[in-house]
Design a protein around this motif. Sequence first.
Motif, PDB file in Angstrom:
ATOM      1  N   ARG A 432      39.562  20.063 -13.205  1.00 14.74           N
ATOM      2  CA  ARG A 432      38.663  19.039 -12.672  1.00 14.74           C
ATOM      3  C   ARG A 432      39.351  17.711 -12.401  1.00 14.74           C
ATOM      4  O   ARG A 432      39.078  17.065 -11.396  1.00 14.74           O
ATOM      5  N   PHE A 433      40.225  17.283 -13.302  1.00 14.03           N
ATOM      6  CA  PHE A 433      40.779  15.931 -13.158  1.00 14.03           C
ATOM      7  C   PHE A 433      42.292  15.951 -13.281  1.00 14.03           C
ATOM      8  O   PHE A 433      42.858  16.612 -14.156  1.00 14.03           O
ATOM      9  N   THR A 434      42.939  15.211 -12.401  1.00 15.76           N
ATOM     10  CA  THR A 434      44.378  14.961 -12.499  1.00 15.76           C
ATOM     11  C   THR A 434      44.608  13.479 -12.231  1.00 15.76           C
ATOM     12  O   THR A 434      43.826  12.821 -11.536  1.00 15.76           O
ATOM     13  N   GLY A 435      45.662  12.945 -12.777  1.00 17.36           N
ATOM     14  CA  GLY A 435      45.949  11.530 -12.567  1.00 17.36           C
ATOM     15  C   GLY A 435      47.344  11.182 -13.017  1.00 17.36           C
ATOM     16  O   GLY A 435      48.078  12.009 -13.578  1.00 17.36           O
ATOM     17  N   GLY A 436      47.727   9.932 -12.779  1.00 20.72           N
ATOM     18  CA  GLY A 436      49.047   9.474 -13.157  1.00 20.72           C
ATOM     19  C   GLY A 436      49.241   8.013 -12.843  1.00 20.72           C
ATOM     20  O   GLY A 436      48.368   7.366 -12.244  1.00 20.72           O
ATOM     21  N   THR A 437      50.375   7.481 -13.236  1.00 20.60           N
ATOM     22  CA  THR A 437      50.723   6.084 -12.974  1.00 20.60           C
ATOM     23  C   THR A 437      52.101   6.024 -12.330  1.00 20.60           C
ATOM     24  O   THR A 437      52.914   6.942 -12.473  1.00 20.60           O
ATOM     25  N   GLY A 458      51.968  -2.095 -10.108  1.00 23.72           N
ATOM     26  CA  GLY A 458      51.715  -0.867 -10.827  1.00 23.72           C
ATOM     27  C   GLY A 458      50.505  -0.182 -10.222  1.00 23.72           C
ATOM     28  O   GLY A 458      49.560  -0.847  -9.774  1.00 23.72           O
ATOM     29  N   ALA A 459      50.527   1.138 -10.170  1.00 24.41           N
ATOM     30  CA  ALA A 459      49.436   1.892  -9.554  1.00 24.41           C
ATOM     31  C   ALA A 459      48.998   3.020 -10.468  1.00 24.41           C
ATOM     32  O   ALA A 459      49.833   3.705 -11.076  1.00 24.41           O
ATOM     33  N   ALA A 460      47.689   3.172 -10.583  1.00 20.41           N
ATOM     34  CA  ALA A 460      47.106   4.310 -11.292  1.00 20.41           C
ATOM     35  C   ALA A 460      46.294   5.114 -10.287  1.00 20.41           C
ATOM     36  O   ALA A 460      45.471   4.562  -9.553  1.00 20.41           O
ATOM     37  N   SER A 461      46.538   6.404 -10.221  1.00 18.43           N
ATOM     38  CA  SER A 461      45.836   7.267  -9.270  1.00 18.43           C
ATOM     39  C   SER A 461      45.123   8.377 -10.029  1.00 18.43           C
ATOM     40  O   SER A 461      45.562   8.797 -11.104  1.00 18.43           O
ATOM     41  N   GLY A 462      44.024   8.822  -9.482  1.00 15.24           N
ATOM     42  CA  GLY A 462      43.275   9.895 -10.109  1.00 15.24           C
ATOM     43  C   GLY A 462      42.531  10.713  -9.081  1.00 15.24           C
ATOM     44  O   GLY A 462      42.175  10.212  -8.008  1.00 15.24           O
ATOM     45  N   THR A 463      42.318  11.988  -9.386  1.00 12.73           N
ATOM     46  CA  THR A 463      41.592  12.902  -8.503  1.00 12.73           C
ATOM     47  C   THR A 463      40.597  13.701  -9.330  1.00 12.73           C
ATOM     48  O   THR A 463      40.964  14.284 -10.359  1.00 12.73           O
ATOM     49  N   PHE A 464      39.341  13.730  -8.884  1.00 12.86           N
ATOM     50  CA  PHE A 464      38.327  14.587  -9.499  1.00 12.86           C
ATOM     51  C   PHE A 464      37.964  15.663  -8.491  1.00 12.86           C
ATOM     52  O   PHE A 464      37.524  15.368  -7.370  1.00 12.86           O
ATOM     53  N   ASN A 465      38.154  16.923  -8.863  1.00 10.89           N
ATOM     54  CA  ASN A 465      37.907  18.054  -7.977  1.00 10.89           C
ATOM     55  C   ASN A 465      36.514  18.631  -8.211  1.00 10.89           C
ATOM     56  O   ASN A 465      36.219  19.114  -9.306  1.00 10.89           O
ATOM     57  N   PHE A 466      35.667  18.560  -7.191  1.00 10.57           N
ATOM     58  CA  PHE A 466      34.375  19.239  -7.242  1.00 10.57           C
ATOM     59  C   PHE A 466      34.560  20.729  -6.956  1.00 10.57           C
ATOM     60  O   PHE A 466      33.855  21.571  -7.490  1.00 10.57           O
ATOM     61  N   SER A 467      35.500  21.020  -6.058  1.00  6.21           N
ATOM     62  CA  SER A 467      35.922  22.382  -5.760  1.00  6.21           C
ATOM     63  C   SER A 467      37.331  22.266  -5.188  1.00  6.21           C
ATOM     64  O   SER A 467      37.872  21.159  -5.080  1.00  6.21           O
ATOM     65  N   ARG A 468      37.911  23.400  -4.827  1.00  4.27           N
ATOM     66  CA  ARG A 468      39.263  23.321  -4.260  1.00  4.27           C
ATOM     67  C   ARG A 468      39.252  22.705  -2.876  1.00  4.27           C
ATOM     68  O   ARG A 468      40.293  22.279  -2.377  1.00  4.27           O
ATOM     69  N   ASN A 469      38.096  22.632  -2.245  1.00  5.55           N
ATOM     70  CA  ASN A 469      37.997  22.073  -0.899  1.00  5.55           C
ATOM     71  C   ASN A 469      37.286  20.728  -0.861  1.00  5.55           C
ATOM     72  O   ASN A 469      37.087  20.175   0.217  1.00  5.55           O
ATOM     73  N   ASP A 473      39.259  11.031  -4.793  1.00  9.44           N
ATOM     74  CA  ASP A 473      40.470  10.454  -5.355  1.00  9.44           C
ATOM     75  C   ASP A 473      40.583   8.986  -4.976  1.00  9.44           C
ATOM     76  O   ASP A 473      39.885   8.495  -4.087  1.00  9.44           O
ATOM     77  N   GLY A 474      41.447   8.287  -5.690  1.00 10.00           N
ATOM     78  CA  GLY A 474      41.615   6.869  -5.436  1.00 10.00           C
ATOM     79  C   GLY A 474      42.831   6.300  -6.122  1.00 10.00           C
ATOM     80  O   GLY A 474      43.480   6.959  -6.936  1.00 10.00           O
ATOM     81  N   VAL A 475      43.120   5.049  -5.772  1.00 11.86           N
ATOM     82  CA  VAL A 475      44.281   4.339  -6.314  1.00 11.86           C
ATOM     83  C   VAL A 475      43.842   2.938  -6.739  1.00 11.86           C
ATOM     84  O   VAL A 475      43.156   2.238  -5.976  1.00 11.86           O
ATOM     85  N   VAL A 516      39.823   4.698  -2.064  1.00 12.28           N
ATOM     86  CA  VAL A 516      38.877   5.488  -2.853  1.00 12.28           C
ATOM     87  C   VAL A 516      38.074   6.297  -1.849  1.00 12.28           C
ATOM     88  O   VAL A 516      37.310   5.737  -1.054  1.00 12.28           O
ATOM     89  N   GLN A 517      38.237   7.623  -1.832  1.00  7.61           N
ATOM     90  CA  GLN A 517      37.551   8.399  -0.815  1.00  7.61           C
ATOM     91  C   GLN A 517      37.202   9.797  -1.288  1.00  7.61           C
ATOM     92  O   GLN A 517      37.869  10.380  -2.148  1.00  7.61           O
ATOM     93  N   LEU A 518      36.131  10.303  -0.700  1.00  6.44           N
ATOM     94  CA  LEU A 518      35.696  11.681  -0.876  1.00  6.44           C
ATOM     95  C   LEU A 518      36.228  12.471   0.310  1.00  6.44           C
ATOM     96  O   LEU A 518      36.011  12.074   1.469  1.00  6.44           O
ATOM     97  N   THR A 519      36.922  13.579   0.036  1.00  7.38           N
ATOM     98  CA  THR A 519      37.575  14.345   1.093  1.00  7.38           C
ATOM     99  C   THR A 519      37.211  15.811   0.973  1.00  7.38           C
ATOM    100  O   THR A 519      37.184  16.366  -0.133  1.00  7.38           O
TER     101      THR A 519
END
Length: 712
Positions: A432-437, A458-469, A473-475, A516-519
């Motif tokens: 569901r979630f991946t992220g990093g700095t 400095g940048a922190a990024s994260g992605t929340f997956n509702f499905s594989r498609n 995500d955002g920065v 910050v966008q939904l894709t």
Amino acid sequence: MRRRTWHGCCRTALALLAGGASVVHAQEAFTQSDFGGVGLLQTPTARMAEEGEFSFVLSRTTPYTNYNVSMQPLPWLEGSFRYTNVSNRLYGPRSLSGSQTYKDKSIDAKVRLWQESRWLPAVAVGARDVGGTGLFSSEYVVASKRAGPFDFSLGLAWGYMGARGDIANPLDILSDRFSTRPTGGTGTGKFSVNKFLRGRPGFFGGVEYRSPWEWLILKAELDGNDYKHQPQNNNQPERWPVNLGAVFRLNRNVDLTVGYERGNVVTAAINLHSNLATHVDPPKVFDPAPEPLATDASPPDVPPPPRAAPEQVDWHAVAERLHENAGIDVSRIGRRGSELVIHGEQQRFFYTAEGVGRATRIVDRRVDDSIGWLTVASERNGLPIVETSVHRPRFVELLDDRLSLADFRRSVEQDPVTSREEQVLYRAPLKRFTGGTSLGYQQNLGGPDAFVLYQVYGAASGTFNFSRNLWLDGVLAVNLANNYDKFKYDAPSNLPRVRTDLRQYLTRSDVTLPNVQLTGTRRLGQDLYGLAYAGMLESMYGGVGGEVLYRPFGERWAVGADVNWVKQRGFRQDFFLRRYHVITGQATAYFNTGFHDVTVAVSVGRYLAGDWGSTVDVSREFANGARMGAYATITNKSGSAGYGEGSFDKGIYVSIPFDMLLPHSSRSRATLLWQPLIRDGGARLNKRYTLYTLTNDLDGDLFDKNLEKIRE
């Protein structure tokens, strides 16, 4: 106002140039001139650098300091761009730029007409400062001929390099307009073709001597310039028109030049250079070692797992191993008779053949001989891209040196992804979630406030997956250090300020949300892909949009289109939106010409300022994935008073896979973009994802040229 050009890329580019890895030289390496580009000191020769050469030259010849970047995308084409610091002239009024000295920018090009033969010299034509102010503009034709260790050159130049005006213009016979060269600049960023080949030309030339010592090259040059009549009335004393110099090759990536020019000036230059085409990657000491085959001896502490029928294998453990060792984020594993299919996204290895080879090793140690074929079905952000199938017995023969790579290639199949009946052996749970700095760097060059305006963040990024498609995500970026307190100048504009408010976006807040966008992605049909997105799409614009791409498997062409409704973001880069909005988008055709792997992309559509026009992007990709390119955008506002300084949008770029630079594998790229000016005309939306990039694994040429990686 100049574009942000390096985003965390300068350090890696300098590491490449400074000789962080060895380079294989296929031919004699020619040295660079003070102005960048292969030449003597102040003048060019007809020689060309090796194909793929990339050079940075810093030279000082009072009162000029040149910062040059030169590229050799094709064997017969050389391109350079340059900043010149004129140390005894101010940038402008002190109220605007204080005590900052004048900075001139320019683009150069040289084309070889033919190579040297036994009796004929090499001949090239070229032009300097064709895309700048025209302050140092010059056109020339030059010939070069070698005699033992001596390389002689002789040329005729118009403009700055031939300002001595030795002879009447030979083109006067065609028209009287060639007799006189227009004076004054042409305006920053314009192509100064109105001066081409006009005025009295002067001769230039010289000789380069390659000494018995590989580290020493001597140069003597006849300079065609007239330093007593310089641009900006910046006249310089000159005792004689002969320049002398010596090049010390400190190693195969660093040259140091010292010279004595004009009979009264000591000069110096340093050249950092590397060849992107023949660059040897550093050892991947931080990558895990590939697994041995089942028939190979195992380390004592790693006993081989028992080989079993596919139905009896612990596929969850295999999926974890595929991720750790082969870089594949597995979505599912299936069986089609004697074929095992691994569906997933390659997240580590730039060269897909390497991931396929490692996956085959992993399967070979765990699955019995009922599986004869292994297929890796490549995915990218939920899009199925291409299936690569390896015949397992022949792969074993390849690693045992019982089969040549060319013969092995005939047993490797790449096919489009099609719906086929498949027994699912394993389906991976969705993470569901991946992220990093990370740390980032950006800068603006050549503006009136300071030559270099920079920021470290400095940048922190994260992605929340509702499905594989479908994912969000955002920065989040936090300023760490900058000199933007000097950034005070807003360029004038007669168009909606769609890009020239850059200063406001960079200085209003220390904490920003650049994206910050939904894709969402979807495969719409055979070879047809779709992408939709909504949110804060880039640092200056939020909105909604979509893209479709038709990219037939096995073809060198693709067509696509995007359309976006966007609204300008607040200067603090939060969730506030300003009043300006526009519908923008382009239809784009991509074509790999097959000629030296040159790809041409032509886009037609509407840009952010509401102007209509076209962008042409031409790039050369080398076998290892490094790329050199240039683009230009012409719209219905280009060349008019509405566009303003620069006439039209243009730029030159280099894109280098991080895999060429780092001691571990990576699929990321470092992109260096030089854009003379950032203006409002011809501006495009900076999208985070594009379908052409997401489907890059369809590039069969890149796979074939790096097939040897399947052994690693």
